[in-house]
Enzyme design. Structure first.
Site, mmCIF file in Angstrom:
data_model
loop_
_atom_site.group_PDB
_atom_site.id
_atom_site.type_symbol
_atom_site.label_atom_id
_atom_site.label_comp_id
_atom_site.label_asym_id
_atom_site.label_seq_id
_atom_site.Cartn_x
_atom_site.Cartn_y
_atom_site.Cartn_z
ATOM 1 N N HIS A 1 -93.918 -23.495 -42.972
ATOM 2 C CA HIS A 1 -95.208 -23.244 -43.616
ATOM 3 C C HIS A 1 -95.032 -22.626 -45.005
ATOM 4 O O HIS A 1 -95.744 -22.985 -45.940
ATOM 5 C CB HIS A 1 -96.020 -22.311 -42.717
ATOM 6 C CG HIS A 1 -97.443 -22.154 -43.125
ATOM 7 N ND1 HIS A 1 -98.433 -22.994 -42.692
ATOM 8 C CD2 HIS A 1 -98.036 -21.263 -43.935
ATOM 9 C CE1 HIS A 1 -99.584 -22.616 -43.217
ATOM 10 N NE2 HIS A 1 -99.378 -21.568 -43.976
ATOM 11 N N HIS B 1 -105.700 -25.344 -41.664
ATOM 12 C CA HIS B 1 -105.657 -24.285 -40.663
ATOM 13 C C HIS B 1 -105.703 -24.944 -39.290
ATOM 14 O O HIS B 1 -106.537 -24.621 -38.452
ATOM 15 C CB HIS B 1 -106.797 -23.275 -40.868
ATOM 16 C CG HIS B 1 -106.293 -21.875 -41.025
ATOM 17 N ND1 HIS B 1 -106.973 -20.775 -40.610
ATOM 18 C CD2 HIS B 1 -105.122 -21.404 -41.531
ATOM 19 C CE1 HIS B 1 -106.262 -19.681 -40.875
ATOM 20 N NE2 HIS B 1 -105.147 -20.037 -41.425
#
Lengths: 229, 736
Positions: free
Chosen positions: B51, B97
């Site tokens: 990430h 998300h």
């Protein structure tokens, strides 16, 4: 007409209503921060839409206890015109300037759409530029707009001409299909007894210029200027 | 080092639990020259997570075109910045998300919106519009309804409160998203082009200031969680999901913008994924300096938090700022006014090291540069996606009257009205929103000017799965087309690359293919990438999602009053089809919904024709020569006509040219096409011929039905009913 707009930290329609007021009056309205207790001398006070203090408690409940609202209540009692839009309407009911409460929408969801409203009473500075029974279109955008009052209060507001706007169908008929949030008697906007205070869930400042799709809200501001200048 | 007795001892096994491979553990030891402390391990673990480090994707992302004369700042900062004239800049980015939204849909989606808003206002912009791109599993899947309900409420709950209008988005359904939904949120902000704020720390000794919410134990290791696959017990990861407070975000926006209007700020960075760790490393790294923090001074929501917890917390609504010396009091007064925490927690140093102290002990003393520069970088093995065969439209003829098929398509999950969703978003706060949701792009006036920004989000995952190169190009082209269809000049994009497990060569091949298609389209359409985000490991129990490179496009209208929408305006206007129709039926919704076949090659994207056709249409809109415009995408021509009729509450009479294959003509998904209406068809046709753009007269607006060849007809009211019914009925549970 001199106007002031109250600004809570979570207000988010304060700029929009200032733009509309400036267009209508030719001068910028005063903006008054929530912690201030001295309001300038004005003819109109607007409590704008938004989320005052986050509204994690009942919408408007905390704002109604703020220093600036004590002063707004005092001015309203002295006859100064006060208009609460959306969260402003919620705050005015919590501050007891208007009877009843605004509960969660009947569908339990936030609703943003343009609705049809019928003008119920034109005998006020807010509505004098409209015709009685005229159908106008304003956007609504709220989670807690479901007006409720007990039967006695409802009878009183109906009997004394306190209903300013009602949700209707495009043809001006009051029925469930025209009522977006379950409000009692389809009440969308409400005056106090003297019709010097108006609270309404729909946003007249979002129906102000051609870019908005319609300009039905403009007459509220121009009417106020005419009545209060 | 000292005080280590209070922290677990770091071993290769412990590092593995925190997502570091054995090789990565060795690399860490080489950098530190000793066994790192537990806090340091946590920092390596998040900084080197997929990430934060983009370790599998970076080699590919480098190929994307990122420059143009109007690009002020490309990828690498919190968001991309483009020049929109008159000394103004648009700042925007899209971010995923996905993992948190699957675990906890309301908070996952809400904090997705909060995070992307912060990325934009960190750079000095007032957010003026939000968008989103959502993908859910099959409607029949037992979790889908719950996930839609929570995600939509979360996006609305956050965006509505902060007072930023949500002006559009897209939603698709596909069984490949059953175990991994996609929640991609985009924010566009507005700033003065000479007042952009960056994150590079500068000035030895300058104060490092923490503002916003207090730090709690929520969201610890969210970034690491988002860098692995899901299994059936993923819901146990709920504690890694953050909790949003949009009211505080609203205060933070106003306070930061107020501070930005002064000259107090040297650098500013929001605390997003990996919280205080990534923000401090980012600021020190970009400034090639060191940062020393005293963690005792970090405002804390809970007692007894360890340095590890403080550094790894992903509590929301927090920012890190480097101030000019002596501006602390000025800055503090602003945050006091907005009733937000403000604390000087450290200093910029010349050591190039991140030093963290607490209770008088040093818990971390790491060289900053290698955390970023020596982060692992993988050229993962990849294999190209085998091509699928073309499907001849003549082999899948209409099984009934075209209008009956239209009726079925217009109410199918992927084409039904999204009103149930967008009515839960405040699309108008700010009073600058022009086109409401439901058109080709959201359009928002630049406050106080006559200009407007058009914004769209696009991707067709089933095309990307069948042919990643075509799918990647199509996603970019469709964004470009949607901006063009409202009259805007497309300026730049942000991308949100959502894929499965990159350690599988097949998945990496999808990624590589999509990038190649995007590179081609961005180059030809002069549509650079200025910001983006990568979300990998969207897999559950080994089942991956369809590859989804979601594209967020931004365009400019020099005159807001030029914007057109899709609605038929008046009876008697000519309806014209711009662009070439070959009747491409592979991967079409017609083929899937009517014939039950999700197969074939997706439509090719002729980028030169795309550009020629789009430039022609934009020019028409600029001359006010058309009254409505709609791009053709999912469902093809007849679906687009139905959408225009429903929006205008007005019918049309349409001629299907003799000799064409009806299925291909009416439902094919050829690219580069638009439908326009005009009161001067001859002029438009002549202009098209002169420009070398294919044009076809389709018919005339009027009546209350869509009529084909004068016979087959369906009422606009009937279409509306079918179109509007599905989603509300599905969400109410009344379809079972």
């Amino acid at each position: 007409m001199k106007a002031a707009v109250i600004v809570f930290p979570g207000s988010n329609c304060d700029r929009d209503v200032c733009v509309a007021l400036e267009h209508a009056t030719g001068e910028k309205p005063a903006t008054v921060w929530h912690r201030d207790s001295d309001l300038p001398k004005v003819d109109l006070i607007v409590v704008p839409g938004g989320f005052s203090y986050g509204d994690y408690l009942r919408s408007g409940a905390m704002a109604a206890q703020s220093p600036v609202m004590r002063e707004v209540v005092a001015r309203a009692k002295a006859g100064v015109r006060v208009m609460g839009v959306c969260n402003g309407f919620q705050i005015l009911t919590e501050a007891r300037l208007l009877p009843g409460v605004l509960m969660r929408n009947a569908g339990l969801k936030f609703i943003c759409r343009t609705v049809d409203l019928r003008v119920e009473n034109t005998d006020s500075a807010f509505t004098s530029a409209y015709d009685k029974d005229q159908v106008v279109r304003f956007p609504v955008a709220h989670h807690d707009g479901n007006y409720f009052a007990d039967a006695d209060t409802l009878a009183r507001v109906e009997d004394t001409g306190m209903v300013a706007f009602r949700y209707v169908t495009p043809d001006g008929i009051v029925d469930a299909s025209g009522n977006p949030n379950g409000s009692a008697n389809s009440i969308a906007g409400l005056f106090n007894e003297k019709r010097t205070v108006l609270g309404l869930m729909p946003h007249p400042e979002r129906a102000f210029e051609p870019l908005h799709g319609n300009t039905d809200g403009r007459a509220m501001f121009t009417g106020l200027v005419e009545a209060l200048s | 080092m000292s005080k280590q007795s209070l922290e677990p001892a770091v071993t290769v096994e412990l590092a593995a639990e925190y997502g570091l491979s054995a090789d990565e553990y060795q690399r860490m030891l080489e950098i530190t020259g000793r066994t790192p402390s537990f806090t340091e391990l946590g920092i390596f673990s998040v900084m080197w997570s997929e990430h934060c480090s983009y370790k599998s994707s970076k080699v590919w992302l480098k190929q994307l075109p990122t420059t143009a004369p109007h690009v002020i700042c490309g990828p690498g900062e919190n968001a991309g910045v483009i020049d929109i004239g008159d000394g103004q800049a648009a700042i925007f980015k899209m971010e995923s998300h996905n993992h948190p939204s699957f675990i906890e849909p309301y908070q996952g989606a809400a904090t997705g919106v909060g995070g992307i808003l912060r990325d934009v206002f960190t750079m000095g912009a007032r957010p003026i519009a939000n968008m989103n791109a959502l993908r859910f599993g099959s409607p029949e899947h037992p979790k889908t309804r719950h996930l839609i309900s929570g995600v939509v409420a979360g996006i609305g709950g956050y965006g509505n409160c902060v007072g930023v209008p949500t002006v559009g988005g897209e939603t698709n359904f596909h069984p490949s998203f059953n175990g991994n939904i996609l929640v991609n949120a985009m924010t566009v902000g507005l700033a003065d082009a000479d007042k952009i704020f960056y994150s590079a720390a500068a000035g030895i000794g300058n104060p490092v200031v923490y503002v916003g919410s207090k730090t709690g134990r929520d969201g610890i290791h969210g970034a690491t969680m988002a860098s692995t696959e899901f299994t059936e017990d993923s819901e146990e990861k709920r504690p890694t999901v953050q909790v949003g407070d949009p009211f505080t975000e609203k205060l933070l926006i106003e306070a930061c913008l107020e501070l930005m209007a002064t000259d107090a700020i040297v650098a500013i960075q929001d605390m997003g994924a990996a919280g205080l760790t990534s923000s401090s490393v980012e600021m020190a790294g970009k400034g090639e300096l060191g940062i020393e923090l005293t963690l005792d001074d970090v405002p804390q929501r809970e007692t007894g938090m360890s340095p590890y917890e403080i550094m790894l917390s992903e509590s929301q609504e927090r920012m890190l700022i480097v101030l000019k010396p002596g501006r602390e009091e000025l800055a503090k007064a602003i945050f006091d006014k907005w009733e937000l925490d403000f604390a000087v927690i450290g200093r910029v140093t010349d050591t190039g090291r991140l030093v963290l102290k607490m209770h008088g002990y040093t818990y971390c003393d790491l060289e900053v540069a290698p955390l970023v520069d020596r982060a692992p970088l993988y050229e993962r093995p990849w294999e190209p996606t085998p091509p699928q065969a073309d499907i001849d439209a003549a082999s899948v003829p209409l099984p009934g009257p075209a209008t009956e098929i239209l009726h079925r398509l217009i109410g199918c999950p992927d084409l039904a009205s999204r009103r149930w969703i967008w009515e839960q978003y405040d699309s108008q706060v700010g009073a600058d929103t022009i086109a409401l949701s439901g058109g080709d792009s959201g359009v928002v006036r630049v406050h106080g000017t006559n200009k407007a920004l058009a914004i769209t989000t696009d991707c067709t995952p089933r095309y990307c799965f069948a042919d990643p190169v075509r799918g990647g190009a199509q996603a970019v082209a469709e964004a470009w087309r949607n901006l063009t269809a409202v009259g805007a000049k497309p300026l730049a994009i942000t991308d949100n690359m959502n894929f499965g497990n990159p350690q599988k060569p097949r998945i990496m091949g999808q990624f590589a293919g999509c990038i190649q298609g995007m590179v081609d389209a961005c180059t030809v359409l002069e549509f650079p990438v200025v910001s983006g985000n990568v979300s990998l490991y969207n897999e559950t129990n080994g089942v991956g999602i369809l590859p989804t490179p979601a594209i967020g496009g931004v365009g400019l209208l020099s005159d807001a009053s030029l914007a057109v929408n899709i609605a038929f305006k008046a009876a008697g206007q000519a309806i014209l089809l711009i662009g070439e129709t070959k009747g491409h039926i592979g991967q079409s919704l017609y083929l899937r919904e009517i014939h039950g076949r999700e197969e074939g090659a997706p439509p090719p994207v002729d980028l030169a024709a795309e550009k020629r056709n789009g430039d022609f249409v934009r020019d028409l809109i600029g001359k006010r020569a058309v009254t409505a415009c709609h791009d053709l995408s999912d469902g093809g021509l007849l679906v687009a006509l139905a959408e225009m009729a429903m929006a205008g509450k007005l019918g049309a009479v349409i001629d299907v040219p003799a000799g064409t294959d009806e299925a291909g003509f009416l439902f094919g998904e050829d690219q580069g096409r638009y439908v326009v209406t005009t009161s001067d068809a001859d002029a438009v046709v002549a202009g098209a011929k002169a420009a070398g753009v294919p044009v076809l007269r389709l018919g005339t607006t009027g009546g209350d039905a869509l009529k084909l060849n004068g016979g087959d007809a369906i009422s606009v009211g009937g279409l509306r009913t079918a179109h509007e019914a599905w989603l509300p009925e599905y969400m109410a549970g009344s379809l079972e």
